[in-house]
Design an enzyme around this catalytic site. Structure first.
Site, PDB file in Angstrom:
ATOM      1  N   SER A 157      50.142  46.186  59.502  1.00 16.56           N
ATOM      2  CA  SER A 157      49.383  46.455  58.285  1.00 16.56           C
ATOM      3  C   SER A 157      49.839  47.750  57.617  1.00 16.56           C
ATOM      4  CB  SER A 157      47.880  46.538  58.592  1.00 16.56           C
ATOM      5  OG  SER A 157      47.627  47.488  59.615  1.00 16.56           O
ATOM      6  N   ASN A 214      38.884  50.713  66.307  1.00 14.80           N
ATOM      7  CA  ASN A 214      37.840  49.917  65.643  1.00 14.80           C
ATOM      8  C   ASN A 214      36.859  50.790  64.867  1.00 14.80           C
ATOM      9  OD1 ASN A 214      39.170  47.884  66.882  1.00 14.80           O
ATOM     10  ND2 ASN A 214      37.552  47.359  68.351  1.00 14.80           N
ATOM     11  N   THR A 218      24.984  33.931  17.605  1.00 20.18           N
ATOM     12  CA  THR A 218      24.628  33.139  18.780  1.00 20.18           C
ATOM     13  C   THR A 218      25.470  31.877  18.654  1.00 20.18           C
ATOM     14  OG1 THR A 218      22.835  31.979  17.663  1.00 20.18           O
ATOM     15  CG2 THR A 218      22.223  34.002  18.835  1.00 20.18           C
ATOM     16  N   HIS A 219      25.916  31.337  19.750  1.00 26.19           N
ATOM     17  CA  HIS A 219      26.834  30.188  19.736  1.00 26.19           C
ATOM     18  C   HIS A 219      28.102  30.505  18.946  1.00 26.19           C
ATOM     19  CE1 HIS A 219      23.305  27.779  21.084  1.00 26.19           C
ATOM     20  NE2 HIS A 219      22.668  28.565  20.229  1.00 26.19           N
ATOM     21  N   SER A 221      55.303  40.984  19.069  1.00 23.17           N
ATOM     22  CA  SER A 221      55.817  39.705  19.538  1.00 23.17           C
ATOM     23  C   SER A 221      57.338  39.776  19.524  1.00 23.17           C
ATOM     24  CB  SER A 221      55.334  38.591  18.617  1.00 23.17           C
ATOM     25  OG  SER A 221      56.213  37.489  18.690  1.00 23.17           O
ATOM     26  N   LYS A 228      53.469  40.237  14.039  1.00 20.47           N
ATOM     27  CA  LYS A 228      52.323  40.212  14.959  1.00 20.47           C
ATOM     28  C   LYS A 228      52.014  41.535  15.633  1.00 20.47           C
ATOM     29  CE  LYS A 228      50.904  36.703  17.013  1.00 20.47           C
ATOM     30  NZ  LYS A 228      50.763  35.667  18.010  1.00 20.47           N
ATOM     31  N   ASN A 258      49.658  42.196  18.783  1.00 17.26           N
ATOM     32  CA  ASN A 258      48.887  41.428  19.762  1.00 17.26           C
ATOM     33  C   ASN A 258      47.944  42.299  20.596  1.00 17.26           C
ATOM     34  OD1 ASN A 258      50.087  39.016  18.990  1.00 17.26           O
ATOM     35  ND2 ASN A 258      51.771  39.267  20.446  1.00 17.26           N
ATOM     36  N   GLU A 265      43.579  41.220  26.377  1.00 24.28           N
ATOM     37  CA  GLU A 265      43.798  39.922  27.033  1.00 24.28           C
ATOM     38  C   GLU A 265      43.983  40.106  28.537  1.00 24.28           C
ATOM     39  OE1 GLU A 265      46.459  37.132  24.484  1.00 24.28           O
ATOM     40  OE2 GLU A 265      46.903  39.189  23.895  1.00 24.28           O
ATOM     41  N   TYR A 297      34.490  43.574  66.463  1.00 28.80           N
ATOM     42  CA  TYR A 297      35.725  43.620  65.683  1.00 28.80           C
ATOM     43  C   TYR A 297      36.588  42.399  65.975  1.00 28.80           C
ATOM     44  CZ  TYR A 297      40.290  44.926  63.893  1.00 28.80           C
ATOM     45  OH  TYR A 297      41.468  44.918  63.202  1.00 28.80           O
ATOM     46  N   GLN A 322      41.366  42.894  59.378  1.00 27.74           N
ATOM     47  CA  GLN A 322      42.461  43.639  58.761  1.00 27.74           C
ATOM     48  C   GLN A 322      42.738  43.104  57.351  1.00 27.74           C
ATOM     49  OE1 GLN A 322      45.866  44.942  61.198  1.00 27.74           O
ATOM     50  NE2 GLN A 322      47.102  43.518  60.011  1.00 27.74           N
ATOM     51  N   LYS A 342      41.793  44.697  53.530  1.00 28.13           N
ATOM     52  CA  LYS A 342      42.383  45.830  52.816  1.00 28.13           C
ATOM     53  C   LYS A 342      43.088  45.536  51.508  1.00 28.13           C
ATOM     54  CE  LYS A 342      42.575  48.375  57.005  1.00 28.13           C
ATOM     55  NZ  LYS A 342      41.955  47.196  57.694  1.00 28.13           N
TER      56      LYS A 342
HETATM   57  N1  ARG Z   1      44.954  47.646  61.569  1.00 26.16           N
HETATM   58  C1  ARG Z   1      43.688  47.319  62.114  1.00 26.16           C
HETATM   59  C2  ARG Z   1      42.757  46.829  60.987  1.00 26.16           C
HETATM   60  O1  ARG Z   1      42.997  47.143  59.907  1.00 26.16           O
HETATM   61  C3  ARG Z   1      43.084  48.506  62.773  1.00 26.16           C
HETATM   62  C4  ARG Z   1      42.138  48.190  63.882  1.00 26.16           C
HETATM   63  C5  ARG Z   1      42.876  47.573  64.997  1.00 26.16           C
HETATM   64  N2  ARG Z   1      42.036  47.354  66.123  1.00 26.16           N
HETATM   65  C6  ARG Z   1      42.417  46.571  67.110  1.00 26.16           C
HETATM   66  N3  ARG Z   1      41.602  46.432  68.082  1.00 26.16           N
HETATM   67  N4  ARG Z   1      43.562  45.918  67.071  1.00 26.16           N
HETATM   68  O2  ARG Z   1      41.790  46.149  61.233  1.00 26.16           O
END
Ligand code: ARG
Length: 457
Positions: A22, A109, A154-155, A276, A282, A284, A289, A316, A321, A324
């Site tokens: 990660s 954790n 309205t509408h 454009s 144009k 835009n 948008e 956990y 993970q 994120k």
């Molecule tokens: N990279 C992990 C996450 O974002 C961190 C926690 C990992 N904990 C574990 N017991 N493997 O969740």
């Protein structure tokens, strides 16, 4: 072999490393991770769980690592999985064996839960500022255009005249509710999870309140199993962000409509419009948008995290993970969208004459004429039907209601008198003199109240 694989005989398969790492995205937590570790190390030293000098060495090392990361000098390694292990490995390389004491009385954790909460608290505070920024531009434009009249819809059909300021302040109200939603979300995010360990708490004489104070948390979590497995603060943020983006998408949609030749209500600033590649004439409204379009991904992240968390057994699970990337993208998208919307509104020019045309053209005062008959004694439903027929008659003759003669009016109802001609756009606005109405006096009050809210912070 990384130090967390000591029970294994083999390195992880390359594909497994790639699939499970990660660090490619959670590097963004480095500041929070280091701040959390510094507070934890200080607490360990203060409690005599490690020696005070050892804590000192660790804190110095962590501070140096933050510097390295900021200067782009630390090469993150996917084999080390995540930001926590990357920083810890670097710490041990820098300060030696003693670096290995940092993780005493802690688990990744509770560590990752802490980092995410710290990050979310920051994101909420940035969002609150972003909301205030946009609210401020709405107030400024409302004030600068305080007497501009526009058609209310309205509408998407011409309905009744309103003040442009009233329309703009409607968005102020939406954003105010969004502001309060994020403030509320902050209350539940502002909880310090460290000390929960892997799931059951830790065996050392730690001081959780100290860590909470060091890191600026108002309270500590009450249940270690909940603390390591809860991500509802991420979900709440995503939900509040989704609602805010929904509001911004409506504002954006109106900017798109209003900047079209058909409406011509506004002129976008050149800096907030694009050209454009084929049609030279144009201008835009791409910014609006995209603000409208990006709402989709924010909703998507909400559904994704809800689905990830659904039915996960305590405590956990690595699934978490997945909280994120969507969260980071939600924060980025929301903050950028608030900022570009503020820039767009601040720089655009309203066209009072173009807004006035449909007000004067259509039959926008029909409700006022019905109200007039009611005040002369007709039941509202009867009045509604009389004016309906009157409008249909006038539109067949291609005339406005003002152009009809008294004699024509009286064919529809004997209640009509000469004073029907004193119904104007101005009288229509002024008549809506109820709390929350578009009467200029009420809008001025609403503007003053909005300013007071901004001053209060
Ligand atoms: N990279 C992990 C996450 O974002 C961190 C926690 C990992 N904990 C574990 N017991 N493997 O969740």
């Amino acid at each position: 072999m990384t130090h967390i694989r000591s029970r294994f005989q083999k390195e992880a398969d390359k594909l497994v490393t790639k699939y499970t790492e990660s660090i490619s995205f959670d590097w963004r937590l480095y500041r929070q991770d280091i701040a959390g570790s510094i507070a934890h190390a200080r607490m360990l030293g203060k409690q005599g769980i490690i020696a005070a000098e050892e804590a000192e060495v660790i804190v110095k090392g962590l501070t140096a690592i933050r510097e390295e990361i900021e200067q782009g000098k630390l090469q993150f390694q996917p084999e080390l999985e995540d930001i926590h292990m990357n920083i810890e490995a670097r710490l041990m390389a820098l300060v030696g064996e003693v670096g290995g004491k940092l993780h005493t009385a802690r688990s990744r954790n509770d560590q990752v839960a802490l980092d995410m909460r710290l990050y979310a608290k920051n994101a909420i505070s940035d969002t609150l500022s972003g909301l205030r920024g946009l609210q401020q531009t709405l107030i400024q434009q409302a004030e600068a255009n305080i007497s501009v009249v526009m058609p209310g819809y309205t509408h998407l059909q011409l309905a009744q005249p309103v003040l442009l300021a009233h329309h703009l302040l409607a968005y102020f109200e939406m954003l105010q509710r969004d502001f309060e939603r994020f403030q509320d979300c902050l209350k539940r995010t502002d909880v310090m999870p460290l000390g929960s360990g892997a799931l059951a708490g830790v065996t050392y004489n730690i001081d959780r309140e100290f860590v909470a104070r060091e890191l600026g948390f108002s309270r500590v979590s009450c249940n270690s199993m909940d603390a390591v497995s809860d991500r509802d603060f991420v979900i709440e943020f995503a939900a509040a962000a989704g609602i805010t983006m929904m509001h911004l998408s409506r504002l954006a949609e109106e900017i798109v409509l209003w900047s079209s030749a058909e409406f011509g209500f506004i002129e976008l600033d050149d800096a907030y419009a694009t050209g454009s590649s084929i049609m030279p004439q144009k201008k835009n409204p791409d910014v609006a948008e995209l603000a409208r379009g990006k709402t989709g991904r924010v909703y998507g992240h909400l559904v994704a995290i809800l689905t990830t968390m659904k039915a996960l057994p305590l405590t956990y699970d690595r699934d978490m993970q997945e909280d994120k990337e969507g969260f980071f993208d939600t924060v980025d998208t929301l903050l950028d969208t608030l900022e570009v919307c503020a820039g767009t509104i601040r720089t655009l020019e309203f066209k009072p004459e173009s807004m006035r045309q449909p007000v004067d053209r259509g039959y926008i005062l029909a409700t006022d004429i019905a109200d007039y008959l009611v005040k002369k004694g007709a039941a509202f439903r009867t009045a509604h039907s009389i004016v309906g027929k009157l409008v249909s008659y006038a539109s067949e003759k291609k005339m406005s209601l003002k152009q009809l003669s008294m004699e024509e009016y009286q064919r529809f109802s004997p209640l009509f008198g000469e004073d029907v001609f004193s119904i104007t756009v101005a009288s229509s606005l002024a008549a809506r003199d109820v709390p929350g109405g578009t009467a200029p006096r009420r809008v001025a009050e609403a503007l003053a109240k909005a300013k007071r809210i901004m001053e209060a912070g």
